[in-house]
Enzyme design. Structure first.
Site, PDB file in Angstrom:
ATOM      1  N   ARG A  57       1.004  -1.170  -0.100  1.00  0.00           N
ATOM      2  CA  ARG A  57       0.018   0.080  -0.033  1.00  0.00           C
ATOM      3  C   ARG A  57       0.931   1.056  -0.126  1.00  0.00           C
ATOM      4  O   ARG A  57       1.753   1.297   0.862  1.00  0.00           O
ATOM      5  CB  ARG A  57      -0.712   0.034   1.302  1.00  0.00           C
ATOM      6  CG  ARG A  57      -1.648   1.302   1.399  1.00  0.00           C
ATOM      7  CD  ARG A  57      -2.326   1.524   2.903  1.00  0.00           C
ATOM      8  NE  ARG A  57      -2.937   2.865   2.873  1.00  0.00           N
ATOM      9  CZ  ARG A  57      -3.353   3.421   4.020  1.00  0.00           C
ATOM     10  NH1 ARG A  57      -2.879   2.860   5.253  1.00  0.00           N
ATOM     11  NH2 ARG A  57      -3.683   4.498   3.951  1.00  0.00           N
ATOM     12  N   LEU A 175     -13.601   5.772   8.442  1.00  0.00           N
ATOM     13  CA  LEU A 175     -13.047   6.466   9.589  1.00  0.00           C
ATOM     14  C   LEU A 175     -12.056   5.782  10.656  1.00  0.00           C
ATOM     15  O   LEU A 175     -12.449   4.615  11.157  1.00  0.00           O
ATOM     16  CB  LEU A 175     -14.642   6.669  10.353  1.00  0.00           C
ATOM     17  CG  LEU A 175     -15.567   7.422   9.715  1.00  0.00           C
ATOM     18  CD1 LEU A 175     -16.742   7.744  10.429  1.00  0.00           C
ATOM     19  CD2 LEU A 175     -15.105   8.687   8.742  1.00  0.00           C
ATOM     20  N   GLY A 176     -11.141   6.122  10.696  1.00  0.00           N
ATOM     21  CA  GLY A 176     -10.098   5.650  11.481  1.00  0.00           C
ATOM     22  C   GLY A 176      -8.939   6.779  12.105  1.00  0.00           C
ATOM     23  O   GLY A 176      -9.674   7.570  12.367  1.00  0.00           O
ATOM     24  N   ASP A 248      -7.842   9.033  20.883  1.00  0.00           N
ATOM     25  CA  ASP A 248      -8.804   7.677  20.937  1.00  0.00           C
ATOM     26  C   ASP A 248     -10.285   8.041  21.143  1.00  0.00           C
ATOM     27  O   ASP A 248     -10.807   8.647  22.045  1.00  0.00           O
ATOM     28  CB  ASP A 248      -8.335   7.074  22.094  1.00  0.00           C
ATOM     29  CG  ASP A 248      -9.000   5.632  22.368  1.00  0.00           C
ATOM     30  OD1 ASP A 248     -10.071   5.433  21.809  1.00  0.00           O
ATOM     31  OD2 ASP A 248      -8.295   4.684  22.881  1.00  0.00           O
ATOM     32  N   ARG A 250     -12.899   6.255  21.460  1.00  0.00           N
ATOM     33  CA  ARG A 250     -13.630   5.436  22.522  1.00  0.00           C
ATOM     34  C   ARG A 250     -13.411   6.469  23.962  1.00  0.00           C
ATOM     35  O   ARG A 250     -14.556   6.584  24.558  1.00  0.00           O
ATOM     36  CB  ARG A 250     -13.018   4.128  22.875  1.00  0.00           C
ATOM     37  CG  ARG A 250     -13.108   2.974  21.813  1.00  0.00           C
ATOM     38  CD  ARG A 250     -12.222   1.878  21.958  1.00  0.00           C
ATOM     39  NE  ARG A 250     -10.918   2.369  21.757  1.00  0.00           N
ATOM     40  CZ  ARG A 250      -9.743   1.406  21.818  1.00  0.00           C
ATOM     41  NH1 ARG A 250      -9.980   0.171  21.816  1.00  0.00           N
ATOM     42  NH2 ARG A 250      -8.672   1.626  21.801  1.00  0.00           N
ATOM     43  N   VAL A 297     -12.783   3.268  13.712  1.00  0.00           N
ATOM     44  CA  VAL A 297     -14.101   4.241  14.119  1.00  0.00           C
ATOM     45  C   VAL A 297     -15.583   3.780  13.411  1.00  0.00           C
ATOM     46  O   VAL A 297     -16.231   3.693  14.139  1.00  0.00           O
ATOM     47  CB  VAL A 297     -13.881   5.502  14.201  1.00  0.00           C
ATOM     48  CG1 VAL A 297     -15.124   6.622  14.562  1.00  0.00           C
ATOM     49  CG2 VAL A 297     -12.471   5.845  14.812  1.00  0.00           C
ATOM     50  N   GLY A 298     -15.316   3.694  12.122  1.00  0.00           N
ATOM     51  CA  GLY A 298     -16.477   3.257  11.274  1.00  0.00           C
ATOM     52  C   GLY A 298     -17.043   1.912  11.699  1.00  0.00           C
ATOM     53  O   GLY A 298     -18.302   2.079  11.859  1.00  0.00           O
ATOM     54  N   GLU A 299     -16.207   1.058  12.175  1.00  0.00           N
ATOM     55  CA  GLU A 299     -16.732  -0.384  12.442  1.00  0.00           C
ATOM     56  C   GLU A 299     -17.128  -0.538  13.961  1.00  0.00           C
ATOM     57  O   GLU A 299     -17.829  -1.338  14.239  1.00  0.00           O
ATOM     58  CB  GLU A 299     -15.595  -1.293  11.967  1.00  0.00           C
ATOM     59  CG  GLU A 299     -15.461  -1.459  10.547  1.00  0.00           C
ATOM     60  CD  GLU A 299     -14.341  -2.595  10.241  1.00  0.00           C
ATOM     61  OE1 GLU A 299     -14.031  -3.462  11.004  1.00  0.00           O
ATOM     62  OE2 GLU A 299     -13.322  -2.049   9.453  1.00  0.00           O
ATOM     63  N   GLU A 349      -8.233  -3.848   3.413  1.00  0.00           N
ATOM     64  CA  GLU A 349      -7.407  -3.335   2.266  1.00  0.00           C
ATOM     65  C   GLU A 349      -6.435  -4.398   1.659  1.00  0.00           C
ATOM     66  O   GLU A 349      -5.816  -4.146   0.664  1.00  0.00           O
ATOM     67  CB  GLU A 349      -6.524  -2.223   2.809  1.00  0.00           C
ATOM     68  CG  GLU A 349      -7.362  -0.974   3.126  1.00  0.00           C
ATOM     69  CD  GLU A 349      -6.483   0.153   4.022  1.00  0.00           C
ATOM     70  OE1 GLU A 349      -6.620   1.311   3.649  1.00  0.00           O
ATOM     71  OE2 GLU A 349      -6.161  -0.274   5.227  1.00  0.00           O
TER      72      GLU A 349
END
Length: 366
Positions: A57, A175-176, A248, A250, A297-299, A349
């Site tokens: 990548r 989203l990460g 973070d 969370r 984040v998305g997951e 990915e």
């Protein structure tokens, strides 16, 4: 064919061996900064077993590379020239490339670019309103990033819905630590939130996202910070970290729920940019059929998905609360009364990298 997918992120290095879409082994190494440990990489590569080809990548391919390409000295030199456009990623990708190549000197290696999926952006979406000499002489344009993730998420969403990508308008939300959106219309990227560099767009973990360029000019003139100081602040000290003191998500969600003012502000800024971005992606396609959540984040942040979906009910979004709260894998979250489907897709990915390796090696007869 057993393919080693090498994915250098802003703080980690993921090594995965895939054989015909089956994950045979994986290892994630901590790799803050721009360097990797070549001895550790070589040890992990040996432990993962036989490798027939390698896919890397690479975050930035510039205007030159719009698809996967077999790596040689000319390609490496071109990628080194793009390092200043993606400072969190490009140098590390090249360091990982060198380490893996030294460990597997006989294996063909392919570069798979995060910018390539967005090569289909129409001129209206890729062009900045800048002087002609800047645009045409200096090559300043919007490239977009996270293309490997957006491409996989859109294709996987179509599979889950048993539809063809060519008949769907999909907003993919990667989203990460880094975050971007893409408008994928009938299989092609037609808009995205990142631009010339991965700094544009949404507020991220440590990156600012879009800011008024006049603000940066003001800092240069009145506060006398130099370019390096500003670049470091925008890349490493901004985003959620700059607002809440932590990157973070969370922790931010938990602190906001407990009434912490800084965390509440950070969450509000994040959601404001996210909602506006999704609506903009839908507008670029004259509507939306599917919204896909992917990335760390998305997951794994149901609070983010719920708050965003509630605010976008006017677009036809609604999700099932129970499914949203417990989603741990690819799942359709669509709720009663929705006219737009909402899916969670696990980021892969590595599979998109493997597709690129097969494409490049097949095209070159290797």
């Amino acid at each position: 064919m057993r393919i080693l997918a090498v994915n250098a992120g802003s703080s980690s290095l993921k090594l995965s061996v895939v054989d015909d879409d089956r994950l045979c082994g994986a290892q994630e190494l901590s790799a803050p900064g721009a360097k990797v440990d070549p001895e550790l990489v070589a040890s992990v590569v040996r432990a993962l077993g036989r490798v027939d080809a390698v896919g890397h990548r690479i975050v930035h391919g510039g205007a030159r590379y719009t698809g996967p390409v077999r790596i040689d000295d000319v390609v490496v030199a071109a990628l080194e020239g793009l390092s200043d456009l993606a400072p969190l990623h490009q140098a590390k990708s090249l360091a990982a490339l060198e380490a893996v190549s030294n460990a597997l000197p006989e294996c063909p290696a392919v570069a798979c670019f995060d910018t390539a999926f967005h090569a289909t952006l129409p001129p209206a979406a890729s062009t900045y309103a800048l002087p002609r000499i800047w645009r045409e002489g200096w090559g300043l344009r919007r490239f977009g990033f996270h293309g490997l993730s957006h491409a996989y998420a859109a294709r996987r969403a179509a599979e889950m819905l048993e539809r063809s990508p060519e008949e769907l308008r999909i907003v993919t939300c990667h989203l990460g630590a880094g975050a971007s959106l893409a408008a994928v219309q009938f299989g092609y990227s037609v808009d995205t939130t990142m631009g010339f560099t991965p700094l544009e767009g949404l507020a991220m973990a440590t990156r600012s996202g879009s800011v008024d360029p006049g603000l940066l000019l003001w800092i240069l003139e009145h506060k006398k910070l130099d370019e390096q100081q500003i670049a470091h602040a925008l890349e490493h000290e901004s985003g959620m970290l700059g607002l809440a003191g932590t990157a973070d998500m969370r922790e931010i969600v938990d602190r906001a729920a407990a009434g912490n003012a800084d965390a509440s502000l950070a969450l509000g800024v994040y959601l404001h940019r996210l909602r506006a971005g999704i609506a903009a992606m839908a507008a670029a396609m004259n509507g939306v059929d599917v919204v896909v959540w992917t990335g760390g984040v998305g997951e794994h942040a149901p609070t983010i998905r719920a708050a965003t979906t509630e605010a976008l009910a006017f677009l036809g979004l609604a999700i099932d609360g129970d499914k949203n709260a417990t989603a741990t894998e690819d799942l359709d979250l669509t709720g009663d009364g929705a006219t737009v489907r909402t899916l969670v897709v696990h980021a892969r990915e590595d599979l998109e990298i493997c597709r690129g390796v097969n494409q490049a090696l097949h095209l070159q007869g290797a």
